[in-house]
Design a protein around this motif. Structure first.
Motif, PDB file in Angstrom:
ATOM      1  N   ARG B 242      29.851  43.460  52.758  1.00  0.00           N
ATOM      2  CA  ARG B 242      30.264  42.279  52.006  1.00  0.00           C
ATOM      3  C   ARG B 242      31.728  42.335  51.565  1.00  0.00           C
ATOM      4  O   ARG B 242      32.397  41.315  51.509  1.00  0.00           O
ATOM      5  CB  ARG B 242      29.404  42.127  50.750  1.00  0.00           C
ATOM      6  CG  ARG B 242      27.993  41.717  51.075  1.00  0.00           C
ATOM      7  CD  ARG B 242      27.178  41.572  49.825  1.00  0.00           C
ATOM      8  NE  ARG B 242      25.758  41.464  50.175  1.00  0.00           N
ATOM      9  CZ  ARG B 242      24.789  41.336  49.303  1.00  0.00           C
ATOM     10  NH1 ARG B 242      25.073  41.343  48.021  1.00  0.00           N
ATOM     11  NH2 ARG B 242      23.552  41.237  49.697  1.00  0.00           N
ATOM     12  N   ALA B 243      32.155  43.540  51.234  1.00  0.00           N
ATOM     13  CA  ALA B 243      33.453  43.679  50.567  1.00  0.00           C
ATOM     14  C   ALA B 243      34.588  42.894  51.244  1.00  0.00           C
ATOM     15  O   ALA B 243      35.254  42.093  50.573  1.00  0.00           O
ATOM     16  CB  ALA B 243      33.806  45.156  50.444  1.00  0.00           C
ATOM     17  N   PRO B 244      34.807  43.062  52.568  1.00  0.00           N
ATOM     18  CA  PRO B 244      35.921  42.339  53.183  1.00  0.00           C
ATOM     19  C   PRO B 244      35.761  40.828  53.082  1.00  0.00           C
ATOM     20  O   PRO B 244      36.721  40.108  52.739  1.00  0.00           O
ATOM     21  CB  PRO B 244      35.875  42.784  54.648  1.00  0.00           C
ATOM     22  CG  PRO B 244      34.646  43.594  54.830  1.00  0.00           C
ATOM     23  CD  PRO B 244      34.086  43.919  53.514  1.00  0.00           C
ATOM     24  N   LEU B 245      34.565  40.367  53.333  1.00  0.00           N
ATOM     25  CA  LEU B 245      34.315  38.929  53.294  1.00  0.00           C
ATOM     26  C   LEU B 245      34.578  38.359  51.904  1.00  0.00           C
ATOM     27  O   LEU B 245      35.280  37.358  51.744  1.00  0.00           O
ATOM     28  CB  LEU B 245      32.865  38.645  53.686  1.00  0.00           C
ATOM     29  CG  LEU B 245      32.526  37.159  53.638  1.00  0.00           C
ATOM     30  CD1 LEU B 245      32.836  36.498  54.960  1.00  0.00           C
ATOM     31  CD2 LEU B 245      31.097  36.939  53.210  1.00  0.00           C
ATOM     32  N   GLU B 248      38.179  38.011  51.147  1.00  0.00           N
ATOM     33  CA  GLU B 248      38.786  36.911  51.876  1.00  0.00           C
ATOM     34  C   GLU B 248      38.483  35.551  51.242  1.00  0.00           C
ATOM     35  O   GLU B 248      39.342  34.695  51.103  1.00  0.00           O
ATOM     36  CB  GLU B 248      38.212  36.933  53.300  1.00  0.00           C
ATOM     37  CG  GLU B 248      39.170  36.468  54.382  1.00  0.00           C
ATOM     38  CD  GLU B 248      38.512  36.668  55.739  1.00  0.00           C
ATOM     39  OE1 GLU B 248      38.285  35.681  56.413  1.00  0.00           O
ATOM     40  OE2 GLU B 248      38.172  37.839  56.069  1.00  0.00           O
ATOM     41  N   VAL B 249      37.209  35.394  50.875  1.00  0.00           N
ATOM     42  CA  VAL B 249      36.724  34.100  50.409  1.00  0.00           C
ATOM     43  C   VAL B 249      37.219  33.758  49.012  1.00  0.00           C
ATOM     44  O   VAL B 249      37.487  32.605  48.688  1.00  0.00           O
ATOM     45  CB  VAL B 249      35.176  34.104  50.441  1.00  0.00           C
ATOM     46  CG1 VAL B 249      34.610  32.932  49.687  1.00  0.00           C
ATOM     47  CG2 VAL B 249      34.698  34.109  51.877  1.00  0.00           C
ATOM     48  N   GLN B 250      37.381  34.829  48.218  1.00  0.00           N
ATOM     49  CA  GLN B 250      37.696  34.616  46.809  1.00  0.00           C
ATOM     50  C   GLN B 250      38.913  33.713  46.577  1.00  0.00           C
ATOM     51  O   GLN B 250      38.944  32.949  45.631  1.00  0.00           O
ATOM     52  CB  GLN B 250      37.945  35.950  46.116  1.00  0.00           C
ATOM     53  CG  GLN B 250      37.248  36.053  44.777  1.00  0.00           C
ATOM     54  CD  GLN B 250      36.259  37.196  44.746  1.00  0.00           C
ATOM     55  OE1 GLN B 250      36.629  38.337  44.850  1.00  0.00           O
ATOM     56  NE2 GLN B 250      34.989  36.878  44.644  1.00  0.00           N
ATOM     57  N   GLY B 251      39.872  33.791  47.491  1.00  0.00           N
ATOM     58  CA  GLY B 251      41.094  33.037  47.277  1.00  0.00           C
ATOM     59  C   GLY B 251      40.977  31.551  47.584  1.00  0.00           C
ATOM     60  O   GLY B 251      41.805  30.757  47.135  1.00  0.00           O
ATOM     61  N   VAL B 255      35.619  27.072  46.531  1.00  0.00           N
ATOM     62  CA  VAL B 255      34.509  27.822  47.121  1.00  0.00           C
ATOM     63  C   VAL B 255      33.987  28.809  46.087  1.00  0.00           C
ATOM     64  O   VAL B 255      34.766  29.489  45.419  1.00  0.00           O
ATOM     65  CB  VAL B 255      34.963  28.565  48.394  1.00  0.00           C
ATOM     66  CG1 VAL B 255      33.892  29.547  48.851  1.00  0.00           C
ATOM     67  CG2 VAL B 255      35.269  27.580  49.494  1.00  0.00           C
ATOM     68  N   ALA B 256      32.694  28.864  45.981  1.00  0.00           N
ATOM     69  CA  ALA B 256      32.090  29.796  45.033  1.00  0.00           C
ATOM     70  C   ALA B 256      31.126  30.703  45.787  1.00  0.00           C
ATOM     71  O   ALA B 256      30.542  30.297  46.788  1.00  0.00           O
ATOM     72  CB  ALA B 256      31.349  29.039  43.943  1.00  0.00           C
TER      73      ALA B 256
END
Lengths: 264, 307
Positions: B242-245, B248-251, B255-256
């Motif tokens: 999960r960590a990489p995804l 990436e998504v957090q920025g 999107v939540a």
């Protein structure tokens, strides 16, 4: 409205509840009536005529004659008790009938009053039937001495209401069907045996007589005995007054119990 | 002042020290279907019981058709049609008798009631079973009969407490169909449910309640896009993947992300979620679907939230 309010919140709704019960009985009459019709006859023959052969009363009357007021008080008592303990509990918990009715403009007090009127109706029907049997047997056994006995029919509204109300009080606090065995064994059975229906209380020790005074059935039996024998005294008015007062008290207790049970 | 079919202001119901309903305010508008959604024990049924005058209000204001439930219980009950959770029909009476007996409680004259009853039986597809005993009906038929019963006096407001709980899918859809029909006829409805699809199907507006309080209020679609996003991406991935995804998504704005056990939920606009889905190496583990009320509900009522 407080659960302890003395004045009931009544409307025509009480009558609608009575009509509902009547409609259900008209559907179920085959299974409801037969037992009630047969049982008193069996008891008249078994106790009155069978056991009666061995009973010598001080008054000299036949046992079946002595027994008549008791039968007229007892069986209607059971009719009211069954309707408003077991029957009411089924409507309260199993079928959700009360809650269904509460959603309409009919109040809780209407429901309870309708239940009592219905228990009373069943009780009076039963009483009228037994009186009919007793009168029919009159040519052979002098079960009914006086035409005053016809007054039992209208007067039976009082014990009908009383026994219905006592039963409904218990139904309002019962948490399971099995708890009714307490009610039947500890309340109704002693009343049945010691209410002066089977043997005269006058011959018992003083304490037993005092105890008997507190039993509602005793007053009913006394009153009916006076009417059947055609020998009324002031004491019979006392019996009626006792019954009226206690009926009012239990009516109120039934209202309180059911309001507390149904209004969350 | 506008008169609402149902108007609650700061409504409270306490049982001892427990507040089953804790300061709830809402209005039901004329002709709409208004939903109260929440898990079991959220206070939905208690609210319904206060509206239907069988449970006294502890505090706050509650008006039905402009009437105070505290003072005019009989009048309030005569304008409400109540569909309770349980089928408390009269098992010893026939289908038709159940309706006739109920109409009598409202004081409807017999001849009037009988005409209405035949119409109602037809509407709810019960005509053929009119003389059957209630005990012989299927669950779905019983439910339809309970709804028909609630309508015998042509109420201003139909109140339904979990109307389809315990029904099989066919029976549920038939009940929904009947309720939509009633809505099209202009019947105002107040409905509680814990089925999100039911609320989405039927409600014009709804509130989500949790522990006696309202968490949010709005139209179903607006709530979904506000709280869940229009699209939801479900990813089945282990913790170490999960960590990489997540980084990436957090920025990405709008999107939540929410992690629940072995699933990662990504909520957001269609384009953003689709792009993320394409990023995932193994498409069999990524499932893209429209957001729904269940997402809104689960996000609001809480499960370790990551924003």
């Amino acid at each position: 409205m407080s659960a302890f309010a003395v004045r009931p919140d009544l409307s025509i709704g009480a009558w609608r509840v009575w009509q509902r019960h009547r409609d259900v009985l008209l559907q179920l009459w085959k299974s409801e009536f037969v037992a009630q019709l047969v049982e008193p006859v069996i008891v008249i023959f078994a106790l009155g005529l069978g056991l009666g052969q061995f009973v010598q009363l001080a008054s000299g009357e036949k046992y079946v004659e002595f027994l008549t007021p008791g039968l007229l008080a007892m069986f209607p008592m059971f009719a009211a008790v069954f309707e408003c303990s077991w029957g009411s509990y089924v409507r309260l918990e199993m079928q959700g009938t009360y809650r269904a009715i509460m959603a309409t403009p009919v109040s809780v007090d209407d429901i309870i009053t309708g239940e009592l009127l219905w228990g009373t109706t069943r009780s009076m029907m039963n009483g009228a039937y037994i009186l009919l049997v007793a009168v029919a047997l009159n040519p052979w056994y002098h079960m009914v001495d006086s035409p005053l006995a016809i007054l039992i029919i209208p007067l039976s509204v009082v014990p009908g209401l009383l026994f219905s109300a006592i039963s409904l009080c218990f139904a309002s606090v019962a948490r399971a069907m099995s708890q009714f065995s307490y009610f039947f064994n500890l309340v109704i059975n002693p009343m049945f045996w010691f209410g002066g229906a089977f043997f005269p209380l006058e011959d018992l020790p003083r304490w037993a007589q005092v105890l008997g005074w507190f039993i509602p059935l005793t007053h009913v039996v006394n009153l009916y005995r006076g009417l059947i024998e055609g020998e009324l005294a002031l004491g019979h008015l006392g019996n009626l007054a006792w019954l009226l007062v206690v009926t009012a008290v239990f009516y109120w207790l039934a209202l309180v119990g059911m309001r507390r049970r149904l209004i969350e | 002042m506008q008169q609402y079919p149902v108007e609650a202001v700061g409504l409270v119901k306490s049982f001892g020290s427990f507040r089953a309903v804790d300061g709830v305010s809402f209005n039901v508008l004329d002709g709409e279907c208004f939903g109260i959604l929440g898990p079991n024990g959220a206070g939905k049924s208690t609210t319904i019981k206060m509206i239907s005058c069988v449970s006294p209000v502890t505090a706050g204001e509650l008006r039905v058709a402009g009437m105070n439930v505290r003072k005019q219980a009989r009048d309030v009950k005569s304008v409400l049609g109540i569909v309770p959770q349980e089928d408390n029909l009269d098992p010893d009476l026939s289908v038709r008798q159940n309706l006739a007996v109920y109409a009598r409680y409202y004081g409807i004259p017999k001849h009037e009631a009988l005409a209405g009853i035949e119409e109602s039986l037809a509407l709810f597809q019960l005509s053929e079973r009119a003389d059957a005993r209630v005990d012989d009906l299927s669950g779905g038929m019983k439910r339809r009969l309970v709804i028909a019963r609630a309508l015998v006096h042509a109420p201003q407001i139909l109140v339904l407490d979990e109307p389809t709980t315990g029904l099989d899918p066919q029976a549920r859809h038939l009940v929904w169909q009947k309720l939509r029909l009633l809505k099209n006829r202009g019947v105002t409805m107040l409905l509680t449910t814990h089925y999100m699809d039911e609320a989405a199907h039927l409600c014009d507006r709804l509130v989500i309640v949790h522990r006696g309080r309202i968490l949010t209020e709005g139209k179903p679609l607006a709530l979904i896009s506000e709280h869940a996003g229009d699209q939801v991406l479900e990813l089945r991935m282990d913790a170490h993947e999960r960590a990489p995804l997540l980084g990436e998504v957090q920025g990405i704005p709008g999107v939540a992300v929410e992690e629940v056990e072995d699933i990662v939920y990504v909520f957001g606009a269609p384009r953003a979620t689709r792009e993320i889905a394409e990023h995932v190496n193994d498409p069999s583990r990524a499932f893209l679907r429209p957001g729904n009320l269940e997402d809104v509900f689960l996000r609001l009522t809480g499960r370790g939230l990551l924003d």
